[in-house]
Design a protein around this motif. Sequence first.
Motif, PDB file in Angstrom:
ATOM      1  N   GLU A 103       0.857  -1.195   0.000  1.00  0.00           N
ATOM      2  CA  GLU A 103       0.000   0.000   0.000  1.00  0.00           C
ATOM      3  C   GLU A 103       0.892   1.244   0.000  1.00  0.00           C
ATOM      4  O   GLU A 103       2.070   1.169   0.370  1.00  0.00           O
ATOM      5  CB  GLU A 103      -0.904   0.008   1.241  1.00  0.00           C
ATOM      6  CG  GLU A 103      -1.876  -1.162   1.279  1.00  0.00           C
ATOM      7  CD  GLU A 103      -2.681  -1.243   2.596  1.00  0.00           C
ATOM      8  OE1 GLU A 103      -2.514  -0.373   3.475  1.00  0.00           O
ATOM      9  OE2 GLU A 103      -3.463  -2.200   2.729  1.00  0.00           O
ATOM     10  N   CYS A 130      -0.467   5.893   8.867  1.00  0.00           N
ATOM     11  CA  CYS A 130      -0.646   4.443   8.980  1.00  0.00           C
ATOM     12  C   CYS A 130       0.611   3.750   8.449  1.00  0.00           C
ATOM     13  O   CYS A 130       0.666   2.534   8.354  1.00  0.00           O
ATOM     14  CB  CYS A 130      -1.897   4.006   8.211  1.00  0.00           C
ATOM     15  SG  CYS A 130      -2.724   2.564   8.906  1.00  0.00           S
ATOM     16  N   HIS A 132       1.915   3.643   5.421  1.00  0.00           N
ATOM     17  CA  HIS A 132       1.808   2.886   4.165  1.00  0.00           C
ATOM     18  C   HIS A 132       2.986   3.140   3.223  1.00  0.00           C
ATOM     19  O   HIS A 132       3.206   2.351   2.299  1.00  0.00           O
ATOM     20  CB  HIS A 132       0.473   3.192   3.462  1.00  0.00           C
ATOM     21  CG  HIS A 132      -0.715   2.674   4.211  1.00  0.00           C
ATOM     22  ND1 HIS A 132      -2.008   2.827   3.778  1.00  0.00           N
ATOM     23  CD2 HIS A 132      -0.812   1.992   5.379  1.00  0.00           C
ATOM     24  CE1 HIS A 132      -2.842   2.277   4.648  1.00  0.00           C
ATOM     25  NE2 HIS A 132      -2.135   1.773   5.637  1.00  0.00           N
ATOM     26  N   GLU A 167      -6.280   2.286   0.415  1.00  0.00           N
ATOM     27  CA  GLU A 167      -6.758   1.423   1.511  1.00  0.00           C
ATOM     28  C   GLU A 167      -7.564   2.236   2.509  1.00  0.00           C
ATOM     29  O   GLU A 167      -8.548   1.745   3.050  1.00  0.00           O
ATOM     30  CB  GLU A 167      -5.574   0.739   2.210  1.00  0.00           C
ATOM     31  CG  GLU A 167      -5.985  -0.374   3.188  1.00  0.00           C
ATOM     32  CD  GLU A 167      -6.389   0.125   4.582  1.00  0.00           C
ATOM     33  OE1 GLU A 167      -7.188  -0.549   5.251  1.00  0.00           O
ATOM     34  OE2 GLU A 167      -5.903   1.196   5.002  1.00  0.00           O
ATOM     35  N   GLU A 168      -7.148   3.460   2.768  1.00  0.00           N
ATOM     36  CA  GLU A 168      -7.778   4.261   3.826  1.00  0.00           C
ATOM     37  C   GLU A 168      -9.190   4.718   3.444  1.00  0.00           C
ATOM     38  O   GLU A 168     -10.010   5.005   4.311  1.00  0.00           O
ATOM     39  CB  GLU A 168      -6.916   5.483   4.163  1.00  0.00           C
ATOM     40  CG  GLU A 168      -5.515   5.145   4.673  1.00  0.00           C
ATOM     41  CD  GLU A 168      -5.512   4.536   6.065  1.00  0.00           C
ATOM     42  OE1 GLU A 168      -6.589   4.333   6.653  1.00  0.00           O
ATOM     43  OE2 GLU A 168      -4.414   4.253   6.571  1.00  0.00           O
ATOM     44  N   HIS A 192       1.793  -4.999   7.941  1.00  0.00           N
ATOM     45  CA  HIS A 192       1.319  -3.683   8.302  1.00  0.00           C
ATOM     46  C   HIS A 192       2.168  -3.089   9.412  1.00  0.00           C
ATOM     47  O   HIS A 192       2.513  -3.793  10.358  1.00  0.00           O
ATOM     48  CB  HIS A 192      -0.155  -3.695   8.729  1.00  0.00           C
ATOM     49  CG  HIS A 192      -0.773  -2.347   8.560  1.00  0.00           C
ATOM     50  ND1 HIS A 192      -0.511  -1.317   9.421  1.00  0.00           N
ATOM     51  CD2 HIS A 192      -1.554  -1.848   7.589  1.00  0.00           C
ATOM     52  CE1 HIS A 192      -1.141  -0.235   8.992  1.00  0.00           C
ATOM     53  NE2 HIS A 192      -1.775  -0.522   7.865  1.00  0.00           N
TER      54      HIS A 192
HETATM   55 ZN   LIG Z   1      -3.046   1.012   7.326  1.00  0.00          ZN
END
Ligand SMILES: [Zn+2]
Length: 477
Positions: A103, A130, A132, A167-168, A192
Amino acid sequence: MKLFRFLALVLIASSVFAQSKKSSPNKDAVIKSVEVHQQELIKISDAIWGYAETALQEHKSSKELADYAEKQGFKVTRGVAQMPTAFIAEFGSGKPIIGIMGEYDALPGISQKAQPTKEALHTGGGGHGCGHNLFGAGSLGAAVAIKELIQQGKLKGTIRFYGTPAEEAVGGKIYMARDGLFNDVDVCLDWHPDIETTALTQSSQAMVDFIVEFKGKAAHAAADPWNGRSAVDGMELFLDGVNMLREHVKPSVRMHYAIKAGGDVPNVVPEYAKVWMWVRDSKRDGVEAVFSRVKDIAKGAALMAGIESTITIQTGDYELLVNRTGATALQKNLEKLGPIIYTPEEISFAKKIQEASGGEQVGLNGAIQPLKETEKDPSGGSTDVGDISWIVPEITLVATTAPENTAWHGWSVVACAGMSIGHKGMLFASKALAMTMVDLFENEQLRKDVRAEFEKKRNGHVYKAYIPDGPPPVPTN
Ligand SMILES: [Zn+2]
Protein backbone atom coordinates in the motif's frame (compact mmCIF):
# COMPACT_ATOMS: atom_id res chain seq x y z
CA MET A 1 20.76 -54.01 21.39
CA LYS A 2 20.57 -51.50 24.18
CA LEU A 3 23.63 -49.71 22.88
CA PHE A 4 22.25 -49.77 19.33
CA ARG A 5 19.04 -48.16 20.53
CA PHE A 6 20.98 -45.52 22.37
CA LEU A 7 23.10 -44.78 19.32
CA ALA A 8 20.03 -44.63 17.12
CA LEU A 9 18.42 -42.15 19.49
CA VAL A 10 21.55 -40.01 19.50
CA LEU A 11 21.60 -40.07 15.70
CA ILE A 12 17.90 -39.14 15.41
CA ALA A 13 18.25 -36.41 18.01
CA SER A 14 21.31 -34.91 16.35
CA SER A 15 19.72 -34.97 12.90
CA VAL A 16 16.59 -33.20 14.24
CA PHE A 17 18.85 -30.69 15.94
CA ALA A 18 20.87 -30.22 12.75
CA GLN A 19 17.68 -29.70 10.76
CA SER A 20 16.29 -27.04 13.08
CA LYS A 21 19.63 -25.23 13.12
CA LYS A 22 20.30 -25.81 9.41
CA SER A 23 20.67 -22.54 7.61
CA SER A 24 18.80 -22.22 4.36
CA PRO A 25 20.95 -20.80 1.54
CA ASN A 26 17.89 -19.20 -0.06
CA LYS A 27 16.86 -17.53 3.21
CA ASP A 28 20.41 -16.26 3.72
CA ALA A 29 20.26 -14.91 0.17
CA VAL A 30 17.00 -12.96 0.66
CA ILE A 31 18.29 -11.40 3.89
CA LYS A 32 21.44 -10.37 2.01
CA SER A 33 19.36 -8.99 -0.87
CA VAL A 34 17.34 -6.72 1.45
CA GLU A 35 20.61 -5.49 2.95
CA VAL A 36 22.09 -4.82 -0.48
CA HIS A 37 18.99 -2.84 -1.55
CA GLN A 38 18.24 -1.18 1.77
CA GLN A 39 19.34 2.33 0.80
CA GLU A 40 17.14 2.19 -2.32
CA LEU A 41 14.16 0.93 -0.30
CA ILE A 42 14.60 3.69 2.28
CA LYS A 43 14.83 6.26 -0.53
CA ILE A 44 11.57 5.02 -2.08
CA SER A 45 9.81 4.94 1.28
CA ASP A 46 11.00 8.47 2.16
CA ALA A 47 9.91 9.79 -1.23
CA ILE A 48 6.39 8.34 -0.76
CA TRP A 49 6.36 9.70 2.81
CA GLY A 50 7.09 13.15 1.38
CA TYR A 51 4.43 12.94 -1.35
CA ALA A 52 1.78 11.87 1.23
CA GLU A 53 -0.84 11.33 -1.47
CA THR A 54 -4.33 10.25 -0.41
CA ALA A 55 -6.64 7.56 -1.83
CA LEU A 56 -6.57 7.22 -5.64
CA GLN A 57 -4.37 10.31 -5.93
CA GLU A 58 -1.14 8.32 -5.35
CA HIS A 59 0.30 9.08 -8.81
CA LYS A 60 3.87 9.88 -7.75
CA SER A 61 3.89 7.20 -5.03
CA SER A 62 2.74 4.35 -7.27
CA LYS A 63 5.14 5.50 -10.01
CA GLU A 64 8.01 5.41 -7.50
CA LEU A 65 7.31 1.73 -6.77
CA ALA A 66 6.35 0.65 -10.30
CA ASP A 67 9.42 2.31 -11.86
CA TYR A 68 11.70 0.58 -9.36
CA ALA A 69 10.07 -2.80 -10.03
CA GLU A 70 10.50 -2.24 -13.77
CA LYS A 71 14.16 -1.33 -13.29
CA GLN A 72 14.61 -4.57 -11.35
CA GLY A 73 13.30 -6.54 -14.31
CA PHE A 74 9.68 -7.12 -13.30
CA LYS A 75 6.96 -7.05 -15.96
CA VAL A 76 4.82 -4.13 -14.79
CA THR A 77 1.17 -3.59 -15.72
CA ARG A 78 -0.03 -0.14 -14.67
CA GLY A 79 -3.56 1.13 -14.19
CA VAL A 80 -5.17 -2.24 -13.43
CA ALA A 81 -8.83 -2.50 -12.30
CA GLN A 82 -9.54 0.94 -13.82
CA MET A 83 -7.41 2.69 -11.22
CA PRO A 84 -4.49 4.73 -12.62
CA THR A 85 -2.57 4.23 -9.35
CA ALA A 86 -2.99 0.44 -9.12
CA PHE A 87 -0.41 -1.87 -10.72
CA ILE A 88 0.94 -5.39 -10.85
CA ALA A 89 4.64 -6.27 -11.09
CA GLU A 90 5.44 -9.87 -11.94
CA PHE A 91 8.52 -12.00 -12.42
CA GLY A 92 8.99 -15.66 -13.33
CA SER A 93 6.51 -18.09 -14.83
CA GLY A 94 4.23 -20.94 -13.90
CA LYS A 95 3.17 -22.25 -10.51
CA PRO A 96 3.33 -21.62 -7.67
CA ILE A 97 2.22 -18.01 -7.88
CA ILE A 98 3.02 -16.19 -4.65
CA GLY A 99 1.50 -12.73 -4.25
CA ILE A 100 2.56 -9.89 -2.00
CA MET A 101 0.69 -6.64 -1.51
CA GLY A 102 1.96 -3.12 -0.96
CA GLU A 103 0.00 0.00 0.00
CA TYR A 104 1.09 3.63 -0.38
CA ASP A 105 -1.85 5.95 0.36
CA ALA A 106 -1.68 8.62 3.06
CA LEU A 107 -4.34 10.14 5.33
CA PRO A 108 -5.61 13.69 4.79
CA GLY A 109 -4.87 16.55 7.19
CA ILE A 110 -2.15 14.98 9.37
CA SER A 111 0.99 16.34 7.77
CA GLN A 112 3.92 16.10 10.19
CA LYS A 113 7.69 16.55 10.22
CA ALA A 114 9.93 13.58 11.12
CA GLN A 115 10.44 14.94 14.63
CA PRO A 116 9.11 13.93 18.09
CA THR A 117 6.94 17.01 18.60
CA LYS A 118 3.77 17.91 16.71
CA GLU A 119 4.45 20.25 13.79
CA ALA A 120 3.03 20.04 10.26
CA LEU A 121 5.40 19.65 7.31
CA HIS A 122 2.77 21.21 5.00
CA THR A 123 -0.12 22.87 6.84
CA GLY A 124 -3.35 21.09 5.92
CA GLY A 125 -1.49 18.41 3.92
CA GLY A 126 -1.68 14.64 4.17
CA GLY A 127 0.56 12.39 6.21
CA HIS A 128 1.50 8.71 6.46
CA GLY A 129 -0.25 8.15 9.78
CA CYS A 130 -0.65 4.44 8.98
CA GLY A 131 2.89 4.03 7.63
CA HIS A 132 1.81 2.89 4.16
CA ASN A 133 4.97 4.43 2.65
CA LEU A 134 6.87 1.69 4.54
CA PHE A 135 4.27 -0.94 3.65
CA GLY A 136 4.70 -0.47 -0.12
CA ALA A 137 8.49 -0.24 -0.18
CA GLY A 138 8.94 -3.07 2.37
CA SER A 139 6.78 -5.51 0.40
CA LEU A 140 8.49 -4.62 -2.86
CA GLY A 141 11.88 -5.22 -1.22
CA ALA A 142 10.76 -8.76 -0.36
CA ALA A 143 9.48 -9.32 -3.91
CA VAL A 144 12.83 -8.16 -5.36
CA ALA A 145 14.72 -10.62 -3.12
CA ILE A 146 12.55 -13.50 -4.39
CA LYS A 147 12.87 -12.32 -7.99
CA GLU A 148 16.65 -12.62 -7.73
CA LEU A 149 16.37 -16.27 -6.63
CA ILE A 150 13.96 -17.08 -9.49
CA GLN A 151 16.34 -15.37 -11.90
CA GLN A 152 19.24 -17.48 -10.60
CA GLY A 153 17.16 -20.65 -11.01
CA LYS A 154 17.09 -21.27 -7.25
CA LEU A 155 13.30 -21.00 -6.96
CA LYS A 156 10.66 -22.00 -9.50
CA GLY A 157 7.39 -20.17 -10.09
CA THR A 158 6.05 -16.62 -10.17
CA ILE A 159 6.41 -13.73 -7.75
CA ARG A 160 3.70 -11.10 -8.12
CA PHE A 161 3.68 -7.73 -6.37
CA TYR A 162 0.31 -6.00 -6.11
CA GLY A 163 0.43 -2.21 -5.91
CA THR A 164 -2.85 -1.64 -4.08
CA PRO A 165 -4.02 1.99 -3.78
CA ALA A 166 -6.65 3.63 -1.59
CA GLU A 167 -6.76 1.42 1.51
CA GLU A 168 -7.78 4.26 3.83
CA ALA A 169 -10.80 5.16 1.67
CA VAL A 170 -12.56 3.42 -1.24
CA GLY A 171 -10.73 0.08 -0.87
CA GLY A 172 -8.55 -0.37 -3.95
CA LYS A 173 -8.04 -4.08 -3.30
CA ILE A 174 -11.78 -4.69 -3.53
CA TYR A 175 -11.86 -3.40 -7.13
CA MET A 176 -8.80 -5.51 -7.95
CA ALA A 177 -10.49 -8.52 -6.34
CA ARG A 178 -13.74 -7.87 -8.26
CA ASP A 179 -11.72 -7.97 -11.50
CA GLY A 180 -10.39 -11.40 -10.55
CA LEU A 181 -6.77 -10.26 -10.27
CA PHE A 182 -6.09 -12.55 -7.29
CA ASN A 183 -7.88 -15.65 -8.56
CA ASP A 184 -4.83 -17.65 -9.69
CA VAL A 185 -2.63 -16.90 -6.66
CA ASP A 186 -1.56 -19.81 -4.41
CA VAL A 187 -0.77 -17.78 -1.29
CA CYS A 188 -0.70 -14.02 -0.71
CA LEU A 189 1.25 -12.07 1.91
CA ASP A 190 1.19 -8.59 3.31
CA TRP A 191 2.37 -6.72 6.36
CA HIS A 192 1.32 -3.68 8.30
CA PRO A 193 3.20 -1.12 10.38
CA ASP A 194 2.37 -1.49 14.08
CA ILE A 195 3.52 -0.93 17.65
CA GLU A 196 4.63 -4.56 18.00
CA THR A 197 6.06 -7.39 15.90
CA THR A 198 4.33 -10.73 15.32
CA ALA A 199 2.64 -12.96 12.77
CA LEU A 200 -0.93 -11.69 12.81
CA THR A 201 -3.47 -14.17 14.12
CA GLN A 202 -6.31 -11.71 14.77
CA SER A 203 -9.10 -10.94 12.36
CA SER A 204 -10.36 -7.45 11.45
CA GLN A 205 -13.89 -6.05 11.43
CA ALA A 206 -16.21 -6.44 8.47
CA MET A 207 -17.85 -3.14 7.55
CA VAL A 208 -20.14 -1.36 5.14
CA ASP A 209 -19.65 2.29 4.17
CA PHE A 210 -22.76 4.05 2.82
CA ILE A 211 -24.43 7.42 2.21
CA VAL A 212 -27.98 8.23 3.36
CA GLU A 213 -29.63 11.14 1.56
CA PHE A 214 -32.91 12.88 2.41
CA LYS A 215 -34.85 14.97 -0.10
CA GLY A 216 -37.63 17.29 1.10
CA LYS A 217 -39.22 20.51 -0.14
CA ALA A 218 -37.87 24.01 0.52
CA ALA A 219 -40.12 26.78 1.85
CA HIS A 220 -39.78 30.11 3.71
CA ALA A 221 -39.29 29.05 7.32
CA ALA A 222 -41.52 31.88 8.66
CA ALA A 223 -43.88 32.79 5.79
CA ASP A 224 -45.13 29.34 4.72
CA PRO A 225 -43.38 26.53 6.61
CA TRP A 226 -46.49 24.36 6.13
CA ASN A 227 -45.56 24.13 2.46
CA GLY A 228 -42.09 22.83 3.31
CA ARG A 229 -40.89 19.30 4.12
CA SER A 230 -37.62 19.34 6.02
CA ALA A 231 -34.86 16.98 4.93
CA VAL A 232 -33.11 17.78 8.22
CA ASP A 233 -36.17 16.55 10.17
CA GLY A 234 -35.81 13.24 8.34
CA MET A 235 -32.09 13.10 9.04
CA GLU A 236 -32.57 13.84 12.75
CA LEU A 237 -35.25 11.16 13.06
CA PHE A 238 -32.94 8.74 11.24
CA LEU A 239 -30.03 9.45 13.56
CA ASP A 240 -32.29 9.18 16.63
CA GLY A 241 -33.34 5.78 15.33
CA VAL A 242 -29.74 4.71 14.76
CA ASN A 243 -28.77 5.82 18.25
CA MET A 244 -31.71 3.91 19.77
CA LEU A 245 -30.65 0.85 17.78
CA ARG A 246 -27.33 0.90 19.67
CA GLU A 247 -29.14 -0.57 22.67
CA HIS A 248 -30.16 -3.62 20.63
CA VAL A 249 -27.01 -4.68 18.82
CA LYS A 250 -24.23 -7.00 19.95
CA PRO A 251 -21.26 -5.44 21.77
CA SER A 252 -19.07 -6.22 18.73
CA VAL A 253 -21.08 -3.80 16.54
CA ARG A 254 -19.81 -0.28 15.82
CA MET A 255 -21.86 2.43 14.09
CA HIS A 256 -20.43 5.84 13.29
CA TYR A 257 -21.49 8.71 11.09
CA ALA A 258 -20.65 12.21 9.91
CA ILE A 259 -23.26 14.77 8.81
CA LYS A 260 -22.21 15.97 5.37
CA ALA A 261 -25.15 18.28 4.57
CA GLY A 262 -27.84 19.64 6.89
CA GLY A 263 -29.30 22.82 5.43
CA ASP A 264 -27.60 26.15 4.84
CA VAL A 265 -29.53 28.81 6.75
CA PRO A 266 -32.20 28.72 9.48
CA ASN A 267 -34.79 30.72 7.56
CA VAL A 268 -35.22 28.20 4.75
CA VAL A 269 -36.81 24.78 5.30
CA PRO A 270 -33.91 22.59 4.13
CA GLU A 271 -34.66 20.42 1.12
CA TYR A 272 -31.51 18.28 1.31
CA ALA A 273 -29.57 16.43 4.01
CA LYS A 274 -26.81 13.84 3.81
CA VAL A 275 -25.19 11.46 6.30
CA TRP A 276 -22.07 9.35 5.71
CA MET A 277 -22.16 6.25 7.86
CA TRP A 278 -20.24 3.02 8.60
CA VAL A 279 -21.54 -0.14 10.27
CA ARG A 280 -18.98 -2.65 11.51
CA ASP A 281 -19.08 -6.04 13.20
CA SER A 282 -16.78 -9.03 13.67
CA LYS A 283 -18.28 -10.85 10.70
CA ARG A 284 -19.97 -9.84 7.50
CA ASP A 285 -23.22 -11.61 8.52
CA GLY A 286 -23.43 -9.35 11.56
CA VAL A 287 -22.93 -6.26 9.41
CA GLU A 288 -25.69 -7.39 7.03
CA ALA A 289 -28.17 -7.85 9.89
CA VAL A 290 -27.56 -4.39 11.38
CA PHE A 291 -27.44 -2.72 7.96
CA SER A 292 -30.85 -4.14 7.12
CA ARG A 293 -32.30 -2.49 10.25
CA VAL A 294 -30.56 0.80 9.44
CA LYS A 295 -32.21 0.74 6.00
CA ASP A 296 -35.63 0.35 7.64
CA ILE A 297 -34.87 3.24 10.03
CA ALA A 298 -34.07 5.48 7.03
CA LYS A 299 -37.39 4.55 5.41
CA GLY A 300 -39.32 5.14 8.64
CA ALA A 301 -37.63 8.48 9.25
CA ALA A 302 -38.45 9.65 5.73
CA LEU A 303 -42.07 8.58 6.16
CA MET A 304 -42.39 10.55 9.40
CA ALA A 305 -40.91 13.69 7.83
CA GLY A 306 -42.91 13.32 4.62
CA ILE A 307 -39.78 13.21 2.51
CA GLU A 308 -37.74 10.69 0.51
CA SER A 309 -34.63 8.82 1.49
CA THR A 310 -32.04 6.90 -0.51
CA ILE A 311 -29.12 4.73 0.59
CA THR A 312 -26.02 4.27 -1.58
CA ILE A 313 -23.35 1.73 -0.67
CA GLN A 314 -19.85 3.14 -1.24
CA THR A 315 -17.71 0.21 -0.19
CA GLY A 316 -17.40 -2.59 2.35
CA ASP A 317 -14.70 -4.86 3.75
CA TYR A 318 -14.82 -8.52 4.64
CA GLU A 319 -13.33 -9.56 7.97
CA LEU A 320 -9.84 -11.08 7.72
CA LEU A 321 -9.83 -14.86 7.43
CA VAL A 322 -6.90 -15.80 9.66
CA ASN A 323 -4.59 -18.56 8.40
CA ARG A 324 -2.78 -19.98 11.40
CA THR A 325 -0.73 -22.46 9.35
CA GLY A 326 0.72 -19.59 7.36
CA ALA A 327 1.14 -17.43 10.45
CA THR A 328 3.08 -20.23 12.17
CA ALA A 329 5.50 -20.47 9.24
CA LEU A 330 5.99 -16.70 9.30
CA GLN A 331 6.48 -16.67 13.07
CA LYS A 332 9.38 -19.14 12.79
CA ASN A 333 11.15 -16.71 10.48
CA LEU A 334 10.53 -13.79 12.84
CA GLU A 335 12.13 -15.80 15.61
CA LYS A 336 15.10 -16.61 13.35
CA LEU A 337 15.57 -12.92 12.60
CA GLY A 338 15.30 -11.94 16.26
CA PRO A 339 14.12 -8.65 17.77
CA ILE A 340 14.45 -5.22 16.17
CA ILE A 341 17.21 -3.39 18.06
CA TYR A 342 17.03 0.38 18.56
CA THR A 343 19.71 2.98 19.21
CA PRO A 344 19.53 5.21 22.34
CA GLU A 345 18.57 8.12 20.01
CA GLU A 346 15.61 6.17 18.60
CA ILE A 347 14.45 5.18 22.09
CA SER A 348 14.65 8.78 23.23
CA PHE A 349 12.73 9.89 20.08
CA ALA A 350 9.97 7.43 21.01
CA LYS A 351 9.91 8.56 24.65
CA LYS A 352 9.57 12.19 23.59
CA ILE A 353 6.56 11.21 21.50
CA GLN A 354 5.09 9.32 24.44
CA GLU A 355 5.68 12.33 26.66
CA ALA A 356 4.02 14.66 24.12
CA SER A 357 1.08 12.22 23.84
CA GLY A 358 0.66 12.00 27.63
CA GLY A 359 1.44 8.24 27.61
CA GLU A 360 3.85 6.24 29.76
CA GLN A 361 7.40 6.66 28.43
CA VAL A 362 8.23 3.02 27.74
CA GLY A 363 10.17 3.52 24.48
CA LEU A 364 9.89 1.01 21.63
CA ASN A 365 8.89 -2.62 21.55
CA GLY A 366 10.99 -4.45 18.97
CA ALA A 367 10.65 -7.89 20.63
CA ILE A 368 9.09 -10.76 18.70
CA GLN A 369 5.71 -11.34 20.34
CA PRO A 370 4.55 -14.94 20.67
CA LEU A 371 1.82 -16.22 18.35
CA LYS A 372 -1.50 -15.32 20.01
CA GLU A 373 -4.75 -17.26 20.19
CA THR A 374 -7.28 -15.92 17.69
CA GLU A 375 -9.92 -13.93 19.59
CA LYS A 376 -13.59 -14.30 18.74
CA ASP A 377 -14.11 -10.58 18.21
CA PRO A 378 -11.27 -8.54 16.74
CA SER A 379 -10.34 -5.20 18.23
CA GLY A 380 -11.53 -2.21 16.21
CA GLY A 381 -10.54 -1.62 12.62
CA SER A 382 -11.20 -2.83 9.10
CA THR A 383 -9.00 -3.45 6.07
CA ASP A 384 -9.53 -4.41 2.44
CA VAL A 385 -6.90 -7.12 2.99
CA GLY A 386 -9.92 -8.90 4.50
CA ASP A 387 -11.44 -9.23 1.02
CA ILE A 388 -8.31 -10.82 -0.41
CA SER A 389 -8.23 -13.32 2.47
CA TRP A 390 -11.54 -14.79 1.19
CA ILE A 391 -10.11 -15.36 -2.31
CA VAL A 392 -6.64 -16.70 -1.49
CA PRO A 393 -4.93 -17.81 1.74
CA GLU A 394 -3.43 -14.71 3.31
CA ILE A 395 -0.44 -14.39 5.66
CA THR A 396 -0.04 -11.07 7.47
CA LEU A 397 2.90 -9.70 9.43
CA VAL A 398 2.78 -6.75 11.77
CA ALA A 399 6.11 -5.06 12.51
CA THR A 400 7.04 -2.26 14.87
CA THR A 401 7.38 1.11 13.17
CA ALA A 402 6.14 3.38 15.97
CA PRO A 403 5.91 3.44 19.79
CA GLU A 404 2.87 2.43 21.82
CA ASN A 405 0.93 4.90 24.03
CA THR A 406 0.26 7.27 21.19
CA ALA A 407 -2.62 7.61 18.71
CA TRP A 408 -2.47 5.55 15.51
CA HIS A 409 -3.49 7.50 12.37
CA GLY A 410 -1.88 10.46 14.16
CA TRP A 411 1.13 12.77 13.88
CA SER A 412 3.51 10.53 15.86
CA VAL A 413 3.06 7.60 13.46
CA VAL A 414 3.78 9.98 10.55
CA ALA A 415 6.92 11.19 12.34
CA CYS A 416 8.30 7.66 12.87
CA ALA A 417 7.39 6.53 9.33
CA GLY A 418 9.75 9.20 7.98
CA MET A 419 12.85 8.23 9.99
CA SER A 420 14.99 5.30 11.12
CA ILE A 421 12.40 3.75 13.51
CA GLY A 422 10.07 3.25 10.55
CA HIS A 423 12.89 2.18 8.22
CA LYS A 424 13.99 -0.55 10.64
CA GLY A 425 10.48 -2.01 10.80
CA MET A 426 10.23 -1.88 7.02
CA LEU A 427 13.53 -3.69 6.41
CA PHE A 428 12.65 -6.28 9.04
CA ALA A 429 9.33 -6.83 7.22
CA SER A 430 11.10 -7.21 3.86
CA LYS A 431 13.34 -9.91 5.28
CA ALA A 432 10.63 -11.79 7.18
CA LEU A 433 8.22 -11.80 4.25
CA ALA A 434 10.91 -12.86 1.78
CA MET A 435 11.99 -15.73 4.09
CA THR A 436 8.38 -16.90 4.37
CA MET A 437 8.02 -16.74 0.60
CA VAL A 438 11.14 -18.93 0.32
CA ASP A 439 9.31 -21.46 2.52
CA LEU A 440 6.23 -21.25 0.32
CA PHE A 441 8.19 -21.69 -2.93
CA GLU A 442 10.32 -24.55 -1.57
CA ASN A 443 7.76 -26.44 0.47
CA GLU A 444 4.81 -27.82 -1.47
CA GLN A 445 3.38 -29.45 1.66
CA LEU A 446 3.27 -26.07 3.41
CA ARG A 447 1.32 -24.62 0.48
CA LYS A 448 -1.09 -27.56 0.66
CA ASP A 449 -1.57 -27.18 4.43
CA VAL A 450 -2.13 -23.43 4.15
CA ARG A 451 -4.70 -24.03 1.39
CA ALA A 452 -6.46 -26.78 3.37
CA GLU A 453 -6.98 -24.48 6.37
CA PHE A 454 -8.22 -21.73 4.05
CA GLU A 455 -10.76 -24.03 2.32
CA LYS A 456 -12.00 -25.31 5.66
CA LYS A 457 -12.54 -21.80 7.04
CA ARG A 458 -13.97 -20.37 3.82
CA ASN A 459 -16.44 -23.26 3.84
CA GLY A 460 -17.64 -22.83 0.25
CA HIS A 461 -18.38 -19.10 0.58
CA VAL A 462 -18.21 -17.40 -2.81
CA TYR A 463 -16.57 -13.97 -2.61
CA LYS A 464 -18.69 -11.03 -3.73
CA ALA A 465 -17.22 -7.53 -3.59
CA TYR A 466 -19.24 -5.14 -1.41
CA ILE A 467 -19.08 -2.24 -3.87
CA PRO A 468 -21.53 -0.65 -6.33
CA ASP A 469 -21.41 -1.72 -9.98
CA GLY A 470 -19.35 0.46 -12.26
CA PRO A 471 -15.84 1.85 -12.14
CA PRO A 472 -13.99 2.87 -8.97
CA PRO A 473 -14.54 6.51 -7.89
CA VAL A 474 -11.32 7.88 -9.36
CA PRO A 475 -11.18 11.67 -8.82
CA THR A 476 -11.25 13.64 -12.06
CA ASN A 477 -8.73 16.39 -11.42
ZN1 LIG B 1 -3.05 1.01 7.33
